[in-house]
Write an enzyme that holds these catalytic residues in place. Structure first.
Site, PDB file in Angstrom:
ATOM      1  NE  ARG A 172     -34.647 -10.259  51.998  1.00  0.00           N
ATOM      2  CZ  ARG A 172     -35.498  -9.623  50.807  1.00  0.00           C
ATOM      3  NH1 ARG A 172     -35.692 -10.481  49.857  1.00  0.00           N
ATOM      4  NH2 ARG A 172     -35.756  -8.358  51.080  1.00  0.00           N
ATOM      5  NE  ARG A 176     -40.063  -3.532  47.212  1.00  0.00           N
ATOM      6  CZ  ARG A 176     -40.550  -3.716  45.789  1.00  0.00           C
ATOM      7  NH1 ARG A 176     -41.502  -2.951  45.444  1.00  0.00           N
ATOM      8  NH2 ARG A 176     -40.251  -4.924  45.327  1.00  0.00           N
ATOM      9  NE  ARG A 255     -43.795 -24.570  47.215  1.00  0.00           N
ATOM     10  CZ  ARG A 255     -44.345 -23.686  46.263  1.00  0.00           C
ATOM     11  NH1 ARG A 255     -45.574 -23.593  46.097  1.00  0.00           N
ATOM     12  NH2 ARG A 255     -43.626 -22.754  46.343  1.00  0.00           N
ATOM     13  NE  ARG A 286     -49.383 -17.052  41.865  1.00  0.00           N
ATOM     14  CZ  ARG A 286     -48.204 -16.818  41.354  1.00  0.00           C
ATOM     15  NH1 ARG A 286     -47.700 -15.570  41.522  1.00  0.00           N
ATOM     16  NH2 ARG A 286     -47.507 -17.769  41.138  1.00  0.00           N
ATOM     17  CD  GLU A 311     -50.262 -20.029  41.078  1.00  0.00           C
ATOM     18  OE1 GLU A 311     -50.238 -19.504  39.962  1.00  0.00           O
ATOM     19  OE2 GLU A 311     -49.325 -20.026  41.725  1.00  0.00           O
ATOM     20  CE1 TYR A 359     -39.606 -20.561  39.307  1.00  0.00           C
ATOM     21  CE2 TYR A 359     -37.838 -18.595  39.878  1.00  0.00           C
ATOM     22  CZ  TYR A 359     -39.077 -19.124  39.294  1.00  0.00           C
ATOM     23  OH  TYR A 359     -39.939 -18.347  38.318  1.00  0.00           O
ATOM     24  CG  ASP A 361     -37.178 -15.433  37.600  1.00  0.00           C
ATOM     25  OD1 ASP A 361     -38.189 -16.291  37.696  1.00  0.00           O
ATOM     26  OD2 ASP A 361     -36.631 -14.869  38.588  1.00  0.00           O
TER      27      ASP A 361
HETATM   28  P1  FAD Z   1     -38.764 -25.976  31.087  1.00  0.00           P
HETATM   29  O1  FAD Z   1     -39.385 -24.829  30.524  1.00  0.00           O
HETATM   30  O2  FAD Z   1     -39.299 -26.917  32.223  1.00  0.00           O
HETATM   31  O3  FAD Z   1     -38.310 -27.019  29.891  1.00  0.00           O
HETATM   32  C1  FAD Z   1     -38.147 -28.415  30.130  1.00  0.00           C
HETATM   33  C2  FAD Z   1     -38.715 -29.105  29.058  1.00  0.00           C
HETATM   34  O4  FAD Z   1     -38.092 -30.542  28.912  1.00  0.00           O
HETATM   35  C3  FAD Z   1     -40.183 -29.261  29.061  1.00  0.00           C
HETATM   36  O5  FAD Z   1     -40.448 -29.054  27.831  1.00  0.00           O
HETATM   37  C4  FAD Z   1     -40.196 -30.686  29.219  1.00  0.00           C
HETATM   38  O6  FAD Z   1     -41.619 -31.111  28.592  1.00  0.00           O
HETATM   39  C5  FAD Z   1     -38.977 -31.185  28.587  1.00  0.00           C
HETATM   40  N1  FAD Z   1     -38.905 -32.867  29.175  1.00  0.00           N
HETATM   41  C6  FAD Z   1     -38.941 -33.099  30.492  1.00  0.00           C
HETATM   42  N2  FAD Z   1     -38.464 -34.498  30.315  1.00  0.00           N
HETATM   43  C7  FAD Z   1     -38.390 -34.887  29.205  1.00  0.00           C
HETATM   44  C8  FAD Z   1     -38.194 -36.117  28.617  1.00  0.00           C
HETATM   45  N3  FAD Z   1     -38.217 -37.110  29.280  1.00  0.00           N
HETATM   46  N4  FAD Z   1     -38.111 -36.278  27.118  1.00  0.00           N
HETATM   47  C9  FAD Z   1     -38.372 -35.144  26.485  1.00  0.00           C
HETATM   48  N5  FAD Z   1     -38.713 -33.973  26.861  1.00  0.00           N
HETATM   49  C10 FAD Z   1     -38.625 -33.910  28.244  1.00  0.00           C
HETATM   50  N6  FAD Z   1     -39.793 -17.233  34.904  1.00  0.00           N
HETATM   51  C11 FAD Z   1     -39.420 -15.840  35.003  1.00  0.00           C
HETATM   52  O7  FAD Z   1     -38.620 -15.332  34.297  1.00  0.00           O
HETATM   53  N7  FAD Z   1     -40.701 -15.148  35.279  1.00  0.00           N
HETATM   54  C12 FAD Z   1     -41.943 -15.592  35.772  1.00  0.00           C
HETATM   55  O8  FAD Z   1     -42.695 -14.987  36.050  1.00  0.00           O
HETATM   56  C13 FAD Z   1     -41.983 -17.400  35.847  1.00  0.00           C
HETATM   57  N8  FAD Z   1     -42.965 -17.677  36.412  1.00  0.00           N
HETATM   58  C14 FAD Z   1     -43.092 -18.979  36.497  1.00  0.00           C
HETATM   59  C15 FAD Z   1     -44.161 -19.584  37.216  1.00  0.00           C
HETATM   60  C16 FAD Z   1     -44.146 -21.047  37.103  1.00  0.00           C
HETATM   61  C17 FAD Z   1     -45.596 -21.570  37.857  1.00  0.00           C
HETATM   62  C18 FAD Z   1     -43.010 -21.912  36.794  1.00  0.00           C
HETATM   63  C19 FAD Z   1     -43.307 -23.209  37.281  1.00  0.00           C
HETATM   64  C20 FAD Z   1     -41.982 -21.024  36.432  1.00  0.00           C
HETATM   65  C21 FAD Z   1     -41.936 -19.841  36.287  1.00  0.00           C
HETATM   66  N9  FAD Z   1     -40.683 -19.158  35.748  1.00  0.00           N
HETATM   67  C22 FAD Z   1     -40.991 -17.788  35.567  1.00  0.00           C
HETATM   68  C23 FAD Z   1     -39.535 -20.061  35.455  1.00  0.00           C
HETATM   69  C24 FAD Z   1     -39.491 -20.508  33.862  1.00  0.00           C
HETATM   70  O9  FAD Z   1     -40.596 -21.194  33.391  1.00  0.00           O
HETATM   71  C25 FAD Z   1     -38.386 -21.006  33.704  1.00  0.00           C
HETATM   72  O10 FAD Z   1     -37.329 -20.220  33.665  1.00  0.00           O
HETATM   73  C26 FAD Z   1     -37.972 -21.723  32.355  1.00  0.00           C
HETATM   74  O11 FAD Z   1     -39.202 -22.697  32.120  1.00  0.00           O
HETATM   75  C27 FAD Z   1     -36.826 -22.572  32.358  1.00  0.00           C
HETATM   76  O12 FAD Z   1     -36.605 -23.232  31.347  1.00  0.00           O
HETATM   77  P2  FAD Z   1     -36.148 -24.695  31.201  1.00  0.00           P
HETATM   78  O13 FAD Z   1     -35.698 -24.943  29.896  1.00  0.00           O
HETATM   79  O14 FAD Z   1     -34.928 -24.789  32.294  1.00  0.00           O
HETATM   80  O15 FAD Z   1     -37.325 -25.590  31.753  1.00  0.00           O
HETATM   81 NA    NA Z   2     -44.206 -15.913  38.424  1.00  0.00          NA
END
Ligand code: FAD
Ligand code: NA
Length: 378
Positions: A172, A176, A255, A286, A311, A359, A361
């Site tokens: 989709r 709005r 990506r 952006r 970006e 993905y 948040d």
């Molecule tokens: P991550 O934050 O990726 O943490 C994983 C960690 O594991 C990292 O620190 C990494 O270094 C570590 N790791 C990986 N492999 C190893 C290894 N072999 N040994 C030791 N450590 C390791 N969410 C929102 O709610 N709002 C937003 O506006 C938003 N914008 C975003 C924009 C971008 C560009 C991206 C990529 C994400 C965005 N997010 C947003 C999502 C948000 O970043 C995630 O929800 C959050 O990071 C999830 O946390 P996580 O712990 O799953 O993963």
């Molecule tokens: Na974002």
């Protein structure tokens, strides 16, 4: 040590904090030099402006449990996210709304008139039988709006000619029929008052939590590596699931984003936090201007300087930061195979966006970590 958490993003830190509160001794390792995963932010040294190191992060949720939980560690500002887009030298409000439509067609349509117009223009193709990304997009919103605001922007995100993109990447497209240009529809929204890093540090600040940075779980020169720990104690693993299994079922595709940061000697570069660039002749997707995320800091931030970040988006190689799952049919097959393998790992719990190839948040990562803790680990 009672629990090893690999990765200090919101998923790993939520598990660690809950376990520590329950009296467990937890060690958190991260291969980066800082905690917080992709939500990490830091003050740009010249201006002091808070910069989100891995792309702009806006907190929003409608989950009351998550909202109550995160408020234990930080308060939130009343920031409301809005996005604008510069198409052919004119600025339009996003997501595409009645304001965008009326500005684009230089008209004063009512909601019903705009709906009828888009429906008529969308009649050129049928979404069910659309042969590719272009036909699908036109079938959803009509050719004029699709070409202006979606076609090239999406093609830039995928670094792929729009004619070669599959219709499957869109189900989709948001339009709005009101003037509401609030980006998120959630009950709660805001930015952490004293920054993401202060929030993250408070989650990790517990006598039962030991954080070790610059430690890669697959580096066998480190004592807390995979070989030495699996089967010895419970492990929560939030790194990439394909990496864990040495890519035996193939590398899952992602990506990534490239960021170009610049300090400018102007007080205000673009008047808003995020400006999209949907046209092909601009290489970036952006520009973020970070001071606009915190208008309440205007007396703290210098008035004659600003920090912007352009970006760029492209397919990730194995050396790049994985940001958004591509999710091809091959990826989905690989993921199923990795899920089977994961079931066989004794007391290893795969979580977070990398560990589940999804993905998420921030509020989703936190919510799913709270569930794993409550249902399985506690
Ligand atoms: P991550 O934050 O990726 O943490 C994983 C960690 O594991 C990292 O620190 C990494 O270094 C570590 N790791 C990986 N492999 C190893 C290894 N072999 N040994 C030791 N450590 C390791 N969410 C929102 O709610 N709002 C937003 O506006 C938003 N914008 C975003 C924009 C971008 C560009 C991206 C990529 C994400 C965005 N997010 C947003 C999502 C948000 O970043 C995630 O929800 C959050 O990071 C999830 O946390 P996580 O712990 O799953 O993963
Ligand atoms: Na974002």
């Amino acid at each position: 040590m009672d629990l090893l958490v690999v990765g200090s993003g919101f998923f790993g830190l939520t598990i660690a904090e809950r376990a520590a509160e329950a009296g467990r001794k937890v060690t958190v390792i991260d291969r980066r030099h800082h905690i917080g995963g992709n939500a990490y932010s830091e003050a740009e040294p010249e201006t002091g402006i808070e910069v989100h190191r891995y792309g702009a992060h806006l907190f929003h949720t409608s989950n009351a449990t998550v909202w109550e939980y995160v408020n234990r560690f930080t308060s939130f500002t009343n920031y409301v996210h809005r996005v604008y887009t510069t198409h052919k030298g004119t600025v339009f409000p996003m997501p595409v709304n009645l304001g965008t439509i009326n500005q684009f067609f230089q008209s004063a349509y009512t909601p019903d008139q705009a709906r009828a117009l888009v429906k008529e223009q969308a009649g050129e193709f049928d979404a069910k039988t659309a042969a590719n990304f272009e036909e699908k997009g036109i079938a959803l919103v009509g050719r004029p709006l699709f070409e202006a605001f979606f076609r090239d922007y999406t093609a830039k995100q995928w670094q792929t000619d729009p004619h070669k993109l599959s219709g499957d990447i869109i189900s989709r497209l948001p339009v709005r029929y009101t003037y509401d240009n609030r980006y998120f529809n959630d009950t709660w929204e805001g930015l952490p008052i004293d920054g993401y890093t202060a929030w993250i540090e408070r989650m990790a600040d517990h006598p039962n939590i030991d954080v070790k940075l610059d430690v890669d779980y697959f580096d066998e020169a480190q004592p807390l590596n995979k070989k030495a720990t699996v089967g010895q104690l419970p492990v929560v693993y939030t790194g990439p699931v394909d990496r864990y299994f040495d890519y035996t079922e193939g590398a899952l595709s992602w990506r990534t984003l490239d960021f170009e940061q610049e300090v400018l000697n102007v007080g205000d570069f673009q008047g808003t936090s995020v400006m999209n660039y949907p046209d092909m002749d601009v290489p970036y997707t952006r520009i973020h201007e970070f001071k606009h995320f915190h208008p309440e800091r205007k007396d703290i931030y210098e008035s004659d300087k600003t920090v912007i970040m352009r970006e760029f988006s492209r397919f990730a190689t194995r050396e790049d930061e994985p940001y958004y799952p591509v999710n091809t049919p091959t990826d989905r097959e690989g993921l199923l195979a990795y899920r089977e393998l994961a079931k066989g790992e004794k007391d290893v719990h795969f979580g977070g966006r990398l560990g589940t190839y999804q993905y998420l948040d921030m509020h989703m990562a936190i919510g799913s970590a709270l569930s794993l803790w409550n249902n399985t680990l506690s």
